[in-house]
Design an enzyme around this catalytic site. Sequence first.
Site, mmCIF file in Angstrom:
data_model
loop_
_atom_site.group_PDB
_atom_site.id
_atom_site.type_symbol
_atom_site.label_atom_id
_atom_site.label_comp_id
_atom_site.label_asym_id
_atom_site.label_seq_id
_atom_site.Cartn_x
_atom_site.Cartn_y
_atom_site.Cartn_z
ATOM 1 N N GLY A 190 -2.526 5.782 2.403
ATOM 2 C CA GLY A 190 -3.235 6.362 3.568
ATOM 3 C C GLY A 190 -3.609 7.725 3.524
ATOM 4 N N GLY A 191 -3.590 8.265 4.572
ATOM 5 C CA GLY A 191 -3.860 9.877 4.548
ATOM 6 C C GLY A 191 -3.060 10.767 3.882
ATOM 7 N N GLY A 425 -31.136 23.439 -19.524
ATOM 8 C CA GLY A 425 -30.345 23.847 -18.324
ATOM 9 C C GLY A 425 -28.978 23.823 -18.755
ATOM 10 N N ALA A 426 -28.676 22.901 -19.506
ATOM 11 C CA ALA A 426 -27.170 22.729 -19.855
ATOM 12 C C ALA A 426 -26.576 24.315 -20.694
ATOM 13 C CB ALA A 426 -26.930 21.533 -20.819
HETATM 14 C C1 HXC Z 1 8.309 3.543 8.302
HETATM 15 C C2 HXC Z 1 8.531 2.624 6.317
HETATM 16 C C3 HXC Z 1 7.288 3.020 5.894
HETATM 17 C C4 HXC Z 1 6.707 3.638 6.964
HETATM 18 C C5 HXC Z 1 8.031 1.868 4.470
HETATM 19 N N1 HXC Z 1 8.981 1.850 5.331
HETATM 20 N N2 HXC Z 1 7.157 2.396 4.806
HETATM 21 N N3 HXC Z 1 9.262 2.846 7.576
HETATM 22 N N4 HXC Z 1 7.156 3.877 8.065
HETATM 23 N N5 HXC Z 1 5.277 4.009 6.801
HETATM 24 C C6 HXC Z 1 10.276 1.406 5.047
HETATM 25 C C7 HXC Z 1 10.377 -0.089 5.094
HETATM 26 O O1 HXC Z 1 10.490 -0.459 6.315
HETATM 27 C C8 HXC Z 1 11.882 -0.264 4.168
HETATM 28 O O2 HXC Z 1 12.613 -0.208 5.253
HETATM 29 C C9 HXC Z 1 11.651 0.612 3.270
HETATM 30 O O3 HXC Z 1 10.887 1.706 3.943
HETATM 31 C C10 HXC Z 1 11.331 0.265 2.092
HETATM 32 O O4 HXC Z 1 9.859 -0.424 2.141
HETATM 33 P P1 HXC Z 1 9.663 -1.659 1.484
HETATM 34 O O5 HXC Z 1 8.199 -1.985 2.233
HETATM 35 O O6 HXC Z 1 10.963 -2.500 1.406
HETATM 36 O O7 HXC Z 1 9.429 -1.319 0.098
HETATM 37 P P2 HXC Z 1 8.418 -1.807 -0.934
HETATM 38 O O8 HXC Z 1 8.460 -3.420 -1.077
HETATM 39 O O9 HXC Z 1 8.533 -0.928 -2.128
HETATM 40 O O10 HXC Z 1 6.883 -1.479 -0.626
HETATM 41 C C11 HXC Z 1 6.631 -0.017 -0.124
HETATM 42 C C12 HXC Z 1 5.268 0.007 0.529
HETATM 43 C C13 HXC Z 1 5.436 -0.446 1.990
HETATM 44 C C14 HXC Z 1 4.000 -0.330 -0.353
HETATM 45 C C15 HXC Z 1 5.311 1.683 0.813
HETATM 46 O O11 HXC Z 1 6.564 -0.373 2.466
HETATM 47 C C16 HXC Z 1 4.273 -0.458 2.695
HETATM 48 O O12 HXC Z 1 3.163 -0.851 2.515
HETATM 49 N N6 HXC Z 1 4.237 0.440 3.730
HETATM 50 C C17 HXC Z 1 3.464 0.884 4.676
HETATM 51 C C18 HXC Z 1 2.607 1.665 4.270
HETATM 52 C C19 HXC Z 1 1.580 2.280 5.278
HETATM 53 O O13 HXC Z 1 0.641 1.434 5.692
HETATM 54 N N7 HXC Z 1 1.810 3.366 5.665
HETATM 55 C C20 HXC Z 1 1.161 4.221 6.729
HETATM 56 C C21 HXC Z 1 -0.225 4.462 5.997
HETATM 57 S S1 HXC Z 1 -1.157 5.435 7.154
HETATM 58 P P3 HXC Z 1 14.119 -0.976 5.244
HETATM 59 O O14 HXC Z 1 14.757 -0.641 6.652
HETATM 60 O O15 HXC Z 1 13.625 -2.442 5.193
HETATM 61 O O16 HXC Z 1 14.715 -0.619 4.104
HETATM 62 C C22 HXC Z 1 -0.557 6.994 6.931
HETATM 63 C C23 HXC Z 1 -1.475 7.836 7.842
HETATM 64 C C24 HXC Z 1 -1.291 9.248 7.283
HETATM 65 O O17 HXC Z 1 -0.013 7.322 6.137
HETATM 66 C C25 HXC Z 1 -2.426 9.947 8.287
HETATM 67 C C26 HXC Z 1 -2.370 11.339 7.633
HETATM 68 C C27 HXC Z 1 -3.669 12.018 8.119
#
Ligand code: HXC
Length: 535
Positions: A190-191, A425-426
């Site tokens: 994401g971001g 030019g290069a």
């Molecule tokens: C809260 C999170 C989390 C998140 C993971 N966890 N991402 N908790 N917020 N964004 C937690 C899970 O619930 C889990 O908790 C633990 O971290 C490990 O995650 P898993 O999914 O079990 O790990 P894995 O299978 O290795 O997968 C990793 C992952 C996946 C690919 C990163 O967790 C995932 O897709 N997470 C969401 C990613 C996402 O969409 N993030 C938001 C992006 S948008 P438990 O308690 O079960 O151990 C963003 C906006 C930023 O970031 C904007 C800035 C401008």
Amino acid sequence: MTTSDIGHVNGHQALRPELPVRTMDLLRDRNTDLRDRAVSDGEAVRRQRALGKRTARERLDLLLDPGSFIEVDLYRRHQAHGLKVSDHRPHTDGVVAGSGTIEGRRVFVYAQDFTIFGGSLGQAHAAKIHKVMDMALATGAPIIGLNDSGGARIQEGVMALDGYGGIFRRQVEASGVVPQISVVLGPCAGGAAYSPALADFTFMVRGTAKMYLTGPDVVAAVSGERVSHEDLGGASVHGGLSGVASFVHDDEESCLEDVRYLVSLLPGNNLESPPALEPCGATEDERAAFASIVPVEPNQPYDMRVVVSELVDDGEFLEVHEGWAANVVCVLGRVDGEVVGLVGNQPMVLAGVLDSAAAQKAARFVRFCDAFGIPLVSLVDVPGFLPGTEQEHGGVIRHGAKLLYAYCEATVPRIQVIVRKAYGGAYIVMDSRSIGTDLSLAWPTNEIAVMGAEGAVNVIFRKELAAAADPENLRAELLAEYSEQLVHPYYAAERGLVDDVIDPAHTRAAVARGLAMLKDKRKVTPARKHGNVPL
Ligand code: HXC
């Protein structure tokens, strides 16, 4: 001492004998879960290891000089309520932050801890990163971020997004003031990916690091396209195709070792000089090898990195973006102890032409070197820009202008070495005299001209050749005449566009002397808010 010895950091150990018993108990209680977390083989840590990843503290142990880590906000924990978080408030909030040294020089660091909330970024987590970034800027030291995170912590909603915004704003404020290094050692989705994108240098590790704005699930939902994490945003993708990653490594050890090497070549901030070593006699160094590395025939390929390795001290250099736009080579190394940035055309790839990607890569490198007072040495062997609709439609004019802009703007000492050919030019773009190089050196076999003899004769003498009884004979005569009159470095040297025509064997010595001559170069630039670089 290592960063894993939590009870020893921040001087706690030294303070203990004087502390009253109640304070001691309090400290012990507070530290218990931290110590357990750091040394335990809990489920999350086991998962981390199974993925081939180290914990945040193990990574900091590899990155920093032993015993140098000073941690801040060890006890910080989130203050959020609701969804799954009210009862679970681990210390550190999923990021270990502080400062330490690399080869004795201060850096500020943060390492996201995937074993806590998946390293996701909430308000407290972000505030810790903001704190070390502010200290890095205030003290003029590099900032290094080790990313391993699920991104914005979903449970903290807009406060997580606000935390990211604070990081990005600080990165932009710190840009060109302190070096910024981003190391991606896990997900960076994401971001969050804009943080590595804003950094000066980004490292990724194959197999574990992945970076994308929208992950495979979203891609599938939106377009139906099925793609793996690795193929969408793995290290090879960003190191070879997108150019987001400056360095790609097979494992965390070699990655963090190279981060240390990079830091050893950089100043702490834009007011410091780059870290020089004692001169090593390069000003007298003769290298016969130069002449045999570069073939005289203008179209025969060779590896410009071999030229670089003869030029720099001990043949040692660090190549940036090795796998992306390899038709231009950008490296950091030292000449006679002084750190330099070298930009070279690479005849081994696409005959060394410049194209959109090469221009963007070199422009960013030139701007970095200029911002941090690193002199530039340009090794020129360029047949021109890559022709074709793909390049023209893709904006090669706009991208080429970035490199032109970057060189024109650079006020650091600049040396151009024309190794073999420099056309059109290069030639201008590759730090020619006309755009402000300080010293231009050329090898005697050079071809510097608007275009190669063949093309030139076809344009100028088209009518004569069409009317000739023996066009091939006439063409051979005209080619010889053109080459003799125009295609050699003395034509440019007589007109002040080349300062010296040198024996290739003297190249290292001539560059070292040039750098010494230009060492105190100062240039006052006109006041303006900022230029309008063709982004
Ligand atoms: C809260 C999170 C989390 C998140 C993971 N966890 N991402 N908790 N917020 N964004 C937690 C899970 O619930 C889990 O908790 C633990 O971290 C490990 O995650 P898993 O999914 O079990 O790990 P894995 O299978 O290795 O997968 C990793 C992952 C996946 C690919 C990163 O967790 C995932 O897709 N997470 C969401 C990613 C996402 O969409 N993030 C938001 C992006 S948008 P438990 O308690 O079960 O151990 C963003 C906006 C930023 O970031 C904007 C800035 C401008």
